[in-house]
Design a protein around this motif. Structure first.
Motif, PDB file in Angstrom:
ATOM      1  N   ALA A 197       0.835  -1.208   0.000  1.00  0.00           N
ATOM      2  CA  ALA A 197       0.000   0.000   0.000  1.00  0.00           C
ATOM      3  C   ALA A 197       0.868   1.255   0.000  1.00  0.00           C
ATOM      4  N   VAL A 198       1.913   1.263   0.807  1.00  0.00           N
ATOM      5  CA  VAL A 198       2.823   2.417   0.864  1.00  0.00           C
ATOM      6  C   VAL A 198       3.545   2.585  -0.471  1.00  0.00           C
ATOM      7  N   LEU A 199       4.046   1.479  -1.028  1.00  0.00           N
ATOM      8  CA  LEU A 199       4.774   1.554  -2.293  1.00  0.00           C
ATOM      9  C   LEU A 199       3.877   2.009  -3.442  1.00  0.00           C
ATOM     10  N   PHE A 200       2.628   1.522  -3.478  1.00  0.00           N
ATOM     11  CA  PHE A 200       1.692   1.985  -4.516  1.00  0.00           C
ATOM     12  C   PHE A 200       1.388   3.478  -4.357  1.00  0.00           C
ATOM     13  N   GLN A 201       1.282   3.932  -3.101  1.00  0.00           N
ATOM     14  CA  GLN A 201       1.050   5.354  -2.873  1.00  0.00           C
ATOM     15  C   GLN A 201       2.251   6.178  -3.363  1.00  0.00           C
ATOM     16  N   LEU A 202       3.451   5.733  -3.055  1.00  0.00           N
ATOM     17  CA  LEU A 202       4.657   6.416  -3.541  1.00  0.00           C
ATOM     18  C   LEU A 202       4.747   6.382  -5.066  1.00  0.00           C
ATOM     19  N   HIS A 203       4.384   5.263  -5.659  1.00  0.00           N
ATOM     20  CA  HIS A 203       4.374   5.107  -7.109  1.00  0.00           C
ATOM     21  C   HIS A 203       3.425   6.139  -7.744  1.00  0.00           C
ATOM     22  N   GLY A 204       2.260   6.286  -7.137  1.00  0.00           N
ATOM     23  CA  GLY A 204       1.282   7.266  -7.631  1.00  0.00           C
ATOM     24  C   GLY A 204       1.752   8.697  -7.454  1.00  0.00           C
ATOM     25  N   LEU A 205       2.310   9.009  -6.291  1.00  0.00           N
ATOM     26  CA  LEU A 205       2.818  10.366  -6.053  1.00  0.00           C
ATOM     27  C   LEU A 205       3.967  10.703  -7.003  1.00  0.00           C
ATOM     28  N   LEU A 206       4.822   9.730  -7.242  1.00  0.00           N
ATOM     29  CA  LEU A 206       5.921   9.946  -8.176  1.00  0.00           C
ATOM     30  C   LEU A 206       5.390  10.179  -9.591  1.00  0.00           C
ATOM     31  N   GLY A 207       4.296   9.523  -9.932  1.00  0.00           N
ATOM     32  CA  GLY A 207       3.660   9.762 -11.230  1.00  0.00           C
ATOM     33  C   GLY A 207       3.253  11.221 -11.383  1.00  0.00           C
ATOM     34  N   TRP A 208       2.646  11.793 -10.349  1.00  0.00           N
ATOM     35  CA  TRP A 208       2.257  13.209 -10.399  1.00  0.00           C
ATOM     36  C   TRP A 208       3.476  14.120 -10.447  1.00  0.00           C
ATOM     37  N   ALA A 209       4.523  13.741  -9.720  1.00  0.00           N
ATOM     38  CA  ALA A 209       5.759  14.534  -9.770  1.00  0.00           C
ATOM     39  C   ALA A 209       6.363  14.487 -11.172  1.00  0.00           C
ATOM     40  N   LEU A 210       6.329  13.321 -11.814  1.00  0.00           N
ATOM     41  CA  LEU A 210       6.850  13.207 -13.176  1.00  0.00           C
ATOM     42  C   LEU A 210       6.034  14.036 -14.159  1.00  0.00           C
ATOM     43  N   ILE A 211       4.734  14.087 -13.957  1.00  0.00           N
ATOM     44  CA  ILE A 211       3.899  14.937 -14.808  1.00  0.00           C
ATOM     45  C   ILE A 211       4.341  16.389 -14.663  1.00  0.00           C
ATOM     46  N   GLY A 212       4.576  16.839 -13.425  1.00  0.00           N
ATOM     47  CA  GLY A 212       5.056  18.209 -13.199  1.00  0.00           C
ATOM     48  C   GLY A 212       6.408  18.444 -13.855  1.00  0.00           C
ATOM     49  N   LEU A 213       7.316  17.485 -13.718  1.00  0.00           N
ATOM     50  CA  LEU A 213       8.639  17.617 -14.339  1.00  0.00           C
ATOM     51  C   LEU A 213       8.540  17.644 -15.861  1.00  0.00           C
ATOM     52  N   LEU A 214       7.659  16.822 -16.424  1.00  0.00           N
ATOM     53  CA  LEU A 214       7.471  16.827 -17.875  1.00  0.00           C
ATOM     54  C   LEU A 214       6.928  18.170 -18.357  1.00  0.00           C
ATOM     55  N   ILE A 215       6.012  18.737 -17.604  1.00  0.00           N
ATOM     56  CA  ILE A 215       5.479  20.062 -17.961  1.00  0.00           C
ATOM     57  C   ILE A 215       6.597  21.096 -17.943  1.00  0.00           C
ATOM     58  N   LEU A 216       7.440  21.070 -16.911  1.00  0.00           N
ATOM     59  CA  LEU A 216       8.582  21.987 -16.854  1.00  0.00           C
ATOM     60  C   LEU A 216       9.536  21.754 -18.029  1.00  0.00           C
ATOM     61  N   HIS A 217       9.829  20.493 -18.309  1.00  0.00           N
ATOM     62  CA  HIS A 217      10.770  20.143 -19.372  1.00  0.00           C
ATOM     63  C   HIS A 217      10.250  20.602 -20.745  1.00  0.00           C
ATOM     64  N   ILE A 218       9.012  20.301 -21.028  1.00  0.00           N
ATOM     65  CA  ILE A 218       8.412  20.688 -22.305  1.00  0.00           C
ATOM     66  C   ILE A 218       8.298  22.203 -22.392  1.00  0.00           C
ATOM     67  N   SER A 219       7.913  22.848 -21.304  1.00  0.00           N
ATOM     68  CA  SER A 219       7.815  24.316 -21.295  1.00  0.00           C
ATOM     69  C   SER A 219       9.173  24.954 -21.567  1.00  0.00           C
ATOM     70  N   GLY A 220      10.224  24.419 -20.944  1.00  0.00           N
ATOM     71  CA  GLY A 220      11.570  24.942 -21.181  1.00  0.00           C
ATOM     72  C   GLY A 220      11.997  24.777 -22.623  1.00  0.00           C
ATOM     73  N   GLY A 221      11.711  23.612 -23.199  1.00  0.00           N
ATOM     74  CA  GLY A 221      12.043  23.382 -24.599  1.00  0.00           C
ATOM     75  C   GLY A 221      11.298  24.332 -25.524  1.00  0.00           C
TER      76      GLY A 221
END
Length: 167
Positions: free
Chosen positions: A119-143
């Motif tokens: 349960a903890v690992l799935f929660q971390l997996h999900g939170l990391l997914g949202w963090a990756l979405i934020g990072l992708l938005i930053l990365h694409i915006s910078g490009g």
């Protein structure tokens, strides 16, 4: 991967079965897990290539230190996230007692079953997914900023036709 994962994470297995039916739901889970294993393998290849060839050369150096720091931080966090995400998913799946699918094969679990850890690992997996979405938005915006506004040649670093020079 992120779209399927967030859909399955939001709906849960039973909710996905209600929306998509059992066959499509199971296919989505297998595709998501297979994609995660492929992503982990591709990241390993990417890291080996990065170690062998170095970073692409900046055609025009980024002048502002803050931009350079932000660029390097986003890239570093993307690397960490794109490695940690499938590892967390693999561990969460294994500790939950679910199969780790890679196409039609089932891979060995990284860890033994442990529901509370899962349960903890799935929660971390999900939170990391949202963090990756934020990072992708930053990365694409910078490009897009460098390509459309600054027009400073930074986008040439991503060209497949560039010469592999260390930078």
């Amino acid at each position: 991967m992120l779209a399927v994962g967030s859909t399955l994470g939001t709906l849960g297995f039973e909710g996905a079965v209600d929306v998509f039916g059992p066959g499509v739901t199971n296919t989505l889970y297998v595709l998501h897990k297979t994609g995660g294993v492929l992503l982990l393998g591709l990241m390993a290849v990417r890291i080996v290539a990065r170690l062998k060839y170095g970073r692409p050369h900046y055609a025009i150096p980024i002048e502002h230190r803050a931009q350079r720091v932000l660029s390097e931080a986003v890239h570093g966090l993307l690397y960490i996230g794109l490695i940690a995400m499938p590892v967390l998913g693999w561990a969460a799946t294994a500790t939950g007692g679910y199969p780790i699918n890679f196409f039609q094969w089932v891979l060995p679990p990284l860890m033994g079953e442990n529901e509370s850890l899962s349960a903890v690992l799935f929660q971390l997996h999900g939170l990391l997914g949202w963090a990756l979405i934020g990072l992708l938005i930053l990365h694409i915006s910078g490009g897009l900023y460098h390509w459309l506004i600054r027009k400073d040649g930074v986008m040439t670093r991503m060209s497949l036709l560039r010469s592999p020079r260390r930078g």
